[in-house]
Design a protein around this motif. Sequence first.
Motif, PDB file in Angstrom:
ATOM      1  N   TRP A 145       0.803  -1.173   0.011  1.00 19.76           N
ATOM      2  CA  TRP A 145      -0.107  -0.080  -0.133  1.00 19.76           C
ATOM      3  C   TRP A 145       0.972   1.115  -0.030  1.00 19.76           C
ATOM      4  O   TRP A 145       1.864   1.493   0.806  1.00 19.76           O
ATOM      5  N   TYR A 160      -1.736  -0.050  -4.709  1.00 20.26           N
ATOM      6  CA  TYR A 160      -1.126  -1.168  -4.356  1.00 20.26           C
ATOM      7  C   TYR A 160       0.075  -1.337  -5.557  1.00 20.26           C
ATOM      8  O   TYR A 160      -0.415  -1.567  -6.632  1.00 20.26           O
ATOM      9  N   SER A 203      -7.759  -0.500  -5.459  1.00 12.80           N
ATOM     10  CA  SER A 203      -8.567  -1.548  -4.737  1.00 12.80           C
ATOM     11  C   SER A 203      -9.259  -2.414  -5.564  1.00 12.80           C
ATOM     12  O   SER A 203      -9.340  -3.453  -5.476  1.00 12.80           O
ATOM     13  N   LEU A 252      -6.840  -7.085   0.711  1.00 14.44           N
ATOM     14  CA  LEU A 252      -6.506  -5.619   0.595  1.00 14.44           C
ATOM     15  C   LEU A 252      -5.941  -5.167   1.985  1.00 14.44           C
ATOM     16  O   LEU A 252      -5.724  -6.043   3.100  1.00 14.44           O
ATOM     17  N   ASP A 307      -7.441  -0.001   4.416  1.00 10.60           N
ATOM     18  CA  ASP A 307      -8.652   0.036   3.167  1.00 10.60           C
ATOM     19  C   ASP A 307      -9.924  -0.520   3.438  1.00 10.60           C
ATOM     20  O   ASP A 307     -10.398  -1.673   2.832  1.00 10.60           O
ATOM     21  N   GLY A 355     -12.614  -0.691   0.621  1.00 10.18           N
ATOM     22  CA  GLY A 355     -12.190  -1.599  -0.326  1.00 10.18           C
ATOM     23  C   GLY A 355     -12.528  -3.017   0.322  1.00 10.18           C
ATOM     24  O   GLY A 355     -13.032  -3.906  -0.354  1.00 10.18           O
TER      25      GLY A 355
END
Length: 427
Positions: free
Chosen positions: A248, A253, A265, A288, A292, A295
């Motif tokens: 992240w 990402y 995401s 994830l 997040d 997400g």
Amino acid sequence: MKITAIKAREVLDSRGNPTVEAEIQLADGSTARGISPSGASTGEKEAVELRDGDKSRYQGKGVEIAVSGLNKEVNGAISGREFDSQEAFDKQLIELDGTANKSRLGANAMLAASIAYARVSSVSKKIPLYRQLVQRDKYLMPVPCMNVINGGRHADNNVDFQEFMIAPHNAPSFKESIRMGEEVFHTLKSLLSGKGYSTGVGDEGGFAPNLKSNEEAVEVIMEAITKAGYKPGEDISICLDPATSEMWKDGKYSLFKSTKQNYTSDQLIDLWEEWINKYPIVLLEDGLGENDWEGWKRMTDRLGSKAELVGDDIFCTNPEIIQRGIDAGIGNSVLIKLNQIGTIWETLQAVELAQKNNYHCFISHRSGETEDTTIADLVVATNAGHIKTGSGCRSERISKFNQLLRIEEELGANSVFAGKSTFKGFL
């Protein structure tokens, strides 16, 4: 159960880094030890390890301050006292520490003491540790989710995703399940060697080759399962822990080891959905990152009926955070790591909360492990149904499998192998 002394010392973990061992002695002569593990990819909200920071010793990673805290302050507070439960002992440690994240005494020191207390209690009562933790008539033996290819922070290769695991679930017993897993592990070694890849291993005992792509890791595992004489998805399925919190950066990402490509995401969710539809993937851990949350909600809505979605960094074995996730409909499973929260009692509280809300619990080691086998007893005690403790080699990993073999033999008809029921609805 009167404690006469607690003694701590600095010992080494599987990476050769210092960690804390605690030994408790009771008035009846019983003694037992506990050792705290250490992680490499850690969640921001984990309980804090106390390290010395003295660069002249172990590059600053020494734990003499944590050891001293147990030998002096904790020993002075608990020697000569009786505790009637794990909860009472661990609450005493928490009160002595006095911080929200266990940063004063150190979670590494507190966990070592907590494990030692659980173990010495079982020794004194002459019962197995799993019975000391939770009393049941029947216990569930877990599916071993074996990390056969390492990447990410756990290996010096070009694979971005941290763990590619196999779950040998179509077996009548843990003993047969671990045999199946080991056969695939050794078949995979031959396959990788035949393709000209390195068969050196990473931190958790899985192979750490440089591959053409991240997806090739799944493909070669599928090939190894078949070549070993098993059917992917029917006998042995695949579990993933990409450890995305490590990727992240600035709201995206980054596949920092291979393509250097950045994913949103939703793009990463698309990738996981594509892989789950294409391969027999039954479990996705940390699909994830820990921050997040929006997400994670979208991922759960899309994939929650297709695979076990395990929260590690996002939950940190912390009951307060787990409750927030339950309320928000985040994931459907919690990774359980003793040293993320720092005591046995709080760990059992986290498991109870998750299971009460129909979340799975996935019991886990750390990448910096030791010979301590407590998590093997923990997974049986909690009927969690699956455990990850590394690959098919390295004694700090195998020691947990060997302890589970002993437990299964001891329990006999009083145990059931979790098998396919662990991944019910996802197979």
